[in-house]
Design an enzyme around this catalytic site. Structure first.
Site, PDB file in Angstrom:
ATOM      1  CG  ASP A  88      40.416  43.782  38.345  1.00  0.00           C
ATOM      2  OD1 ASP A  88      41.088  43.613  39.381  1.00  0.00           O
ATOM      3  OD2 ASP A  88      39.739  42.877  37.807  1.00  0.00           O
ATOM      4  CB  THR A 260      48.194  39.476  46.357  1.00  0.00           C
ATOM      5  OG1 THR A 260      46.820  39.837  46.618  1.00  0.00           O
ATOM      6  CG2 THR A 260      48.864  39.140  47.673  1.00  0.00           C
TER       7      THR A 260
HETATM    8  O1  LIG Z   1      41.894  38.701  40.762  1.00  0.00           O
HETATM    9  C1  LIG Z   1      42.645  39.626  41.082  1.00  0.00           C
HETATM   10  C2  LIG Z   1      44.044  39.325  41.610  1.00  0.00           C
HETATM   11  O2  LIG Z   1      43.951  38.759  42.869  1.00  0.00           O
HETATM   12  P1  LIG Z   1      45.258  38.390  43.741  1.00  0.00           P
HETATM   13  O3  LIG Z   1      46.456  39.105  43.173  1.00  0.00           O
HETATM   14  O4  LIG Z   1      44.914  38.845  45.118  1.00  0.00           O
HETATM   15  O5  LIG Z   1      45.434  36.888  43.660  1.00  0.00           O
HETATM   16  N1  LIG Z   1      42.226  40.924  40.949  1.00  0.00           N
HETATM   17  O6  LIG Z   1      41.084  41.177  40.273  1.00  0.00           O
HETATM   18  C3  LIG Z   1      42.976  42.010  41.576  1.00  0.00           C
HETATM   19  C4  LIG Z   1      42.207  42.433  42.850  1.00  0.00           C
HETATM   20  C5  LIG Z   1      41.622  43.815  42.695  1.00  0.00           C
HETATM   21  C6  LIG Z   1      41.200  44.394  44.002  1.00  0.00           C
HETATM   22  O7  LIG Z   1      42.329  44.822  44.694  1.00  0.00           O
HETATM   23 NA    NA Z   2      39.222  41.873  35.563  1.00  0.00          NA
HETATM   24 ZN   LIG Z   3      39.720  39.651  40.696  1.00  0.00          ZN
END
Ligand SMILES: O=C(COP(=O)(O)O)N(O)CCCCO
Ligand code: NA
Ligand SMILES: [Zn+2]
Length: 311
Positions: A88, A260
């Site tokens: 990611d 999150t």
């Molecule tokens: O788009 C997301 C998910 O975001 P969230 O779960 O905060 O809404 N991610 O890419 C996960 C964040 C990675 C860095 O810790």
């Molecule tokens: Na991703």
């Molecule tokens: Zn993200």
């Protein structure tokens, strides 16, 4: 079974459902996520940020990437559901190379903070490289706001659908994350959630590839309140309502990044368990409740995204 992310997402794109991509940093989240997906007979994507790889490899990207591939592959190969492992927000070429070499199913090259031409050039490079190793590639157009890990930006820069068409044609990228108003972390919106659905619909029509929603945690109030009951301070936490995410799925989102929500669910369970069992010092016991809450969030999300039963 351990599969390529593209196989999971092509199917989802054809049938207009979405598969969640859950971030992990440790064993406990991985077990909770995979057991939730087994119970829902659903495909699932495990993803790690560069920060997670740094954490697991104690600073060494090759060690961290290998560690996660072996952990995820080892567990997934004993299951009858498709599981992919995704890097990611890949930004550092050392981490992207380590992930490709170690055997990740897919990698994200996140050059969305660069000017369009630069993002296109970098993404093209990574696609050539990754495809040569049988690895699929995600890229991002436009920028999300919000802070999390080493992923941060000041404010939202929404995707330009015409640019998305050119970008996908020129780079050969397998799936695209169009910025449509979400942001990372637990404090997503000043007012109500406002996602640009028209823009999303245009991107899907013009690119016709699987699309990714970042910053898609809903920040369930019951876990925020439980964590705060046992001493956490998450004041003002706000996420994307599940109904808004379901609208995005109908318009062509097929991968829904969620980090999150799992963090908050685990925190609630851990704080509760530690407070209620002051004599306990076996981590297999005091992590249990947090793992259960993570599993509950996973199963709920697999249901409302339409991935349940699609293994
Ligand atoms: O788009 C997301 C998910 O975001 P969230 O779960 O905060 O809404 N991610 O890419 C996960 C964040 C990675 C860095 O810790
Ligand atoms: Na991703
Ligand atoms: Zn993200």
């Amino acid at each position: 079974m351990y599969v390529n992310t593209k196989d999971i997402l092509e199917k989802a794109s054809k049938e207009f459902y979405a598969v969640p991509a859950f971030n992990i940093n440790n064993l406990e989240f991985l077990i909770a996520i995979l057991e939730g997906a087994v119970e829902k007979n659903a495909p699932v994507i495990i993803e790690t940020s560069e920060g997670a790889i740094k954490y697991a490899g104690n600073g060494d990207p090759i060690r961290g990437a290998k560690f996660f591939v072996n952990l995820v592959k080892g567990y997934a190969d004993t299951l009858n559901i498709p599981v992919a492992l995704h890097l990611d927000h890949g930004k550092n070429i050392e981490y992207i190379a380590a992930a490709i070499k170690a055997g990740y199913s897919s990698v994200m090259i996140d050059a969305s903070h660069e000017p369009f031409e630069e993002n296109l050039k970098i993404t093209k490079e990574v696609v050539k490289w990754a495809h040569a190793a049988g690895v699929s590639v995600e890229a991002e157009l436009g920028q999300l706001a919000g802070i999390e890990d080493n992923v941060s930006a000041e404010e939202n820069v929404l995707v330009d659908p015409e640019q998305a068409k050119i970008f996908v044609e020129e780079t050969g990228v397998d799936f695209l994350a169009p910025a449509i108003g979400t942001s990372h972390g637990a404090f997503k919106f000043k007012g109500e959630a406002k996602l640009d659905f028209e823009r999303l619909e245009k991107v899907k029509k013009l690119t016709n590839i699987p699309l990714v929603l970042h910053g898609a945690s809903s920040v369930p109030v019951k876990y925020v309140e439980l964590a705060e009951k046992y001493g956490a301070d998450l004041g003002g936490a706000k996420g994307v309502p599940a109904e808004e995410i379901k609208k995005c799925v109908k318009l062509g989102i097929n991968k829904v990044n969620t980090d999150t929500d799992l963090r908050i669910a685990f925190l609630a369970g851990l704080r509760k368990n530690l407070t209620e069992n002051v004599k306990e010092f076996d981590p297999r016991k005091y992590f249990k409740e947090g793992m259960q809450f993570v599993k509950d969030v996973v199963m709920d999300r697999l249901e409302f995204l339409g991935a349940a039963g699609k293994a």
